[in-house]
Design a protein around this motif. Structure first.
Motif, PDB file in Angstrom:
ATOM      1  N   GLU A   1      40.739  43.667  42.180  1.00 30.58           N
ATOM      2  CA  GLU A   1      42.017  42.534  42.012  1.00 30.58           C
ATOM      3  C   GLU A   1      41.632  41.520  40.835  1.00 30.58           C
ATOM      4  O   GLU A   1      42.701  41.554  39.897  1.00 30.58           O
ATOM      5  CB  GLU A   1      42.273  41.714  43.414  1.00 30.58           C
ATOM      6  CG  GLU A   1      43.311  40.437  43.166  1.00 30.58           C
ATOM      7  CD  GLU A   1      44.732  40.967  43.237  1.00 30.58           C
ATOM      8  OE1 GLU A   1      45.630  40.085  43.070  1.00 30.58           O
ATOM      9  OE2 GLU A   1      45.061  42.097  43.617  1.00 30.58           O
TER      10      GLU A   1
ATOM     11  N   ILE B   1      44.199  35.632  40.745  1.00 30.69           N
ATOM     12  CA  ILE B   1      44.030  36.325  41.961  1.00 30.69           C
ATOM     13  C   ILE B   1      44.897  36.217  43.350  1.00 30.69           C
ATOM     14  O   ILE B   1      45.014  35.024  43.429  1.00 30.69           O
ATOM     15  CB  ILE B   1      42.520  36.308  42.634  1.00 30.69           C
ATOM     16  CG1 ILE B   1      41.681  36.948  41.594  1.00 30.69           C
ATOM     17  CG2 ILE B   1      42.347  36.995  43.958  1.00 30.69           C
ATOM     18  CD1 ILE B   1      40.088  36.631  41.516  1.00 30.69           C
TER      19      ILE B   1
ATOM     20  N   VAL C   1      45.894  38.449  49.073  1.00 23.83           N
ATOM     21  CA  VAL C   1      44.821  39.476  49.010  1.00 23.83           C
ATOM     22  C   VAL C   1      43.373  39.248  49.528  1.00 23.83           C
ATOM     23  O   VAL C   1      42.786  39.852  50.377  1.00 23.83           O
ATOM     24  CB  VAL C   1      44.738  40.217  47.563  1.00 23.83           C
ATOM     25  CG1 VAL C   1      43.402  40.919  47.474  1.00 23.83           C
ATOM     26  CG2 VAL C   1      46.242  40.576  47.395  1.00 23.83           C
TER      27      VAL C   1
END
Length: 341
Positions: free
Chosen positions: A285, A312, A316
């Motif tokens: 990511e 980021i 996630v």
């Protein structure tokens, strides 16, 4: 009406000198006209309708012998391409692909790399999974702070197998940056990062030199402590892998004295990046958030890394941390084998 019954009717009618067109009309479309004509030709040539042998021209490429050779070609081989098979059998690549897919029922899978795990490693991984389940509840594991280091260079990251450039021809593809050029000695920056269910830590960069236990203790661990305390107060657990700066006795002593809780070197299993959310999720990511077109030097790489860490996605991070206990369960179920996803 069954096919055998239709064949008997066609045979009877043709032997009574009825033409194919009349037979076709009488059967009211039960069989196509071209099929009736082919059957009538069989009757003229052999006196019967024999469908035991396939119709059409006989195979001259995908013969039983060619298929047998193709099967032997793949025996005991880890990597064989359809192109190599076509060359060895002196056939076209399309024919080779049909043999592979239709006759041999084989599928293509990408080669993957993973850490070499001995039986001792697998046993330690299972022991670790059992230890976590025994000492931590699910809500406690959501208060873990996972950490790791990674090296980035100014050439960026790309997937040679899956990254594709769509173009009308090779010249057009080259204009669209089909070629990925890599320097012989690209400038590199090592970074340290920590994540937890609540977010991402500040980025620690090592622009020069190597990271030993002294630098790790003075430059990294204070950042980890401040981040963990900010996220969870005095109730959290720090994770680090088995790198030498982490397992050094001074590092272990520092963690024992200054952190609420941490996974010591006796418990974290060796060769287990698949148990760290950074390795199985966050680093990818992070790398995808970097605008590699802007990276032309170490200075611009550092600027982009600092920007990308803020991009980021929180969902996630949270999902990768929440899935950690499920990965431990899968680890126990598959006898300590490496987790590929």
């Amino acid at each position: 009406m069954k096919s055998k019954d239709v064949q008997k009717i066609v045979l009877s009618k043709y032997q009574n000198h009825e033409p194919p067109k009349k037979i076709f009309r009488d059967l009211n479309g039960a069989v196509g006209y071209s099929t009736i004509r082919r059957w009538c030709k069989m009757i003229r040539d052999t006196g019967e309708i024999n469908l035991n042998s396939p119709t059409g021209c006989p195979r001259i490429i995908r013969t039983k012998e060619t298929i047998r050779k193709a099967k032997n070609h793949f025996k005991g081989s880890k990597t064989k391409s359809s192109r190599k098979l076509a060359l060895s059998l002196a056939i076209s690549r399309s024919s080779a692909l049909r043999i592979i897919k239709e006759d041999l029922k084989l599928k293509s899978y990408k080669m993957v790399t993973e850490p070499l795990l001995t039986d001792e490693h697998k046993a330690k991984r299972k022991t670790f999974a059992n230890w976590v389940r025994k000492h931590y509840r699910k809500e406690n594991t959501m208060r873990f702070v996972f950490s790791d280091e990674k090296m980035f260079d100014i050439d960026g990251v790309y997937n040679a197998q899956n990254d594709r450039v769509w173009a009308v021809d090779l010249e057009d593809a080259d204009q669209k940056c089909r070629k990925k050029q890599r320097r012989k000695f690209p400038q590199k920056v090592m970074v340290w990062l920590a994540v937890c269910s609540e977010g991402v830590s500040p980025l620690v960069l090592f622009e020069n030199g190597t990271v030993d236990h002294v630098r790790y203790i003075h430059e990294v661990l204070p950042v980890a402590r401040k981040f963990g305390n900010k996220m969870f107060g005095n109730n959290w657990t720090f994770q680090q892998d088995g790198a030498r700066p982490h397992t050094h006795q001074e590092t272990q002593d520092w963690c024992s004295t200054n952190l609420p809780s941490f996974i010591d070197k006796e418990h974290w299993p060796p060769n287990s990046p698949d148990l760290n959310p950074l390795d199985y999720s966050i680093w990818n990511e992070f790398a995808q958030s970097v605008n590699w077109k802007k990276v032309t030097s170490k200075k611009t790489l550092i600027i982009e890394l600092k920007r990308a860490v803020k991009a980021i996605r929180p969902d996630v991070v949270r999902e990768s941390c929440a899935s950690w206990t499920n990965r431990l369960y899968r680890l126990s179920e598959n006898n300590g084998e490496y987790l590929r996803d």
